[in-house]
Design a protein around this motif. Structure first.
Motif, PDB file in Angstrom:
ATOM      1  N   SER A  21      29.999  42.928  18.293  1.00  0.00           N
ATOM      2  CA  SER A  21      30.672  43.978  18.856  1.00  0.00           C
ATOM      3  C   SER A  21      32.063  44.466  18.257  1.00  0.00           C
ATOM      4  CB  SER A  21      31.174  43.519  20.275  1.00  0.00           C
ATOM      5  OG  SER A  21      30.050  43.101  21.101  1.00  0.00           O
ATOM      6  N   THR A  78      33.486  50.743  22.470  1.00  0.00           N
ATOM      7  CA  THR A  78      32.753  49.436  21.725  1.00  0.00           C
ATOM      8  C   THR A  78      31.470  50.092  21.171  1.00  0.00           C
ATOM      9  OG1 THR A  78      33.829  47.968  23.231  1.00  0.00           O
ATOM     10  CG2 THR A  78      31.889  47.422  21.909  1.00  0.00           C
ATOM     11  N   TYR A  80      28.255  48.292  18.895  1.00  0.00           N
ATOM     12  CA  TYR A  80      27.351  47.164  18.641  1.00  0.00           C
ATOM     13  C   TYR A  80      26.529  47.368  17.401  1.00  0.00           C
ATOM     14  CZ  TYR A  80      28.951  46.971  23.588  1.00  0.00           C
ATOM     15  OH  TYR A  80      29.844  46.846  24.974  1.00  0.00           O
TER      16      TYR A  80
END
Length: 123
Positions: A21, A78, A80
């Motif tokens: 992440s 975020t 990933y």
């Protein structure tokens, strides 16, 4: 102040999976592409994957195609990197980075970098 904070690295056996992440702050996310790079000991930092924030178009280096998936969560700011079928040669420090302009494939296009997270794949 721009901050990119990676997490999710660790030690895994070959064939296993990890999800990295990268939490971003201080950016206008719609203006950026987010990239993942990695650097193994004694080697140059290399491009792994990238995603454009608005379009969600993704890009992968050949060695990870079909195994790694880059995605983003707009609400959490975020990005990933889901890594499956990991191999010992994937062992490296993984960095996320943010780019405003330029080719997502090029190291020089990235303006901001995280501190990196270690991924170790045992055979």
């Amino acid at each position: 102040q721009v901050q990119l904070v990676e997490s999710g690295g660790g030690l895994v056996q070959a064939g296993g999976s990890l999800r990295l992440s990268c939490a971003a702050s201080g950016l206008t996310f719609s203006n950026y592409a987010m990239g993942w790079f990695r650097q193994a000991p004694g080697k140059e930092r290399e491009f792994v994957a990238a995603i454009r924030w608005i379009s969600a178009n993704t890009y992968y280096t050949d060695s990870v195609k079909g195994r790694f998936t880059c995605s983003r969560n707009n609400a959490k700011n975020t990005v990933y990197l889901q890594m499956n079928s990991l191999k010992p040669e994937d062992t490296a420090v993984y960095y996320c980075a943010a780019s405003v302009v330029g080719s997502v494939w090029q190291f020089s296009s990235y303006d901001y970098w995280g501190q990196g997270t270690q991924v170790t794949v045992s055979s």
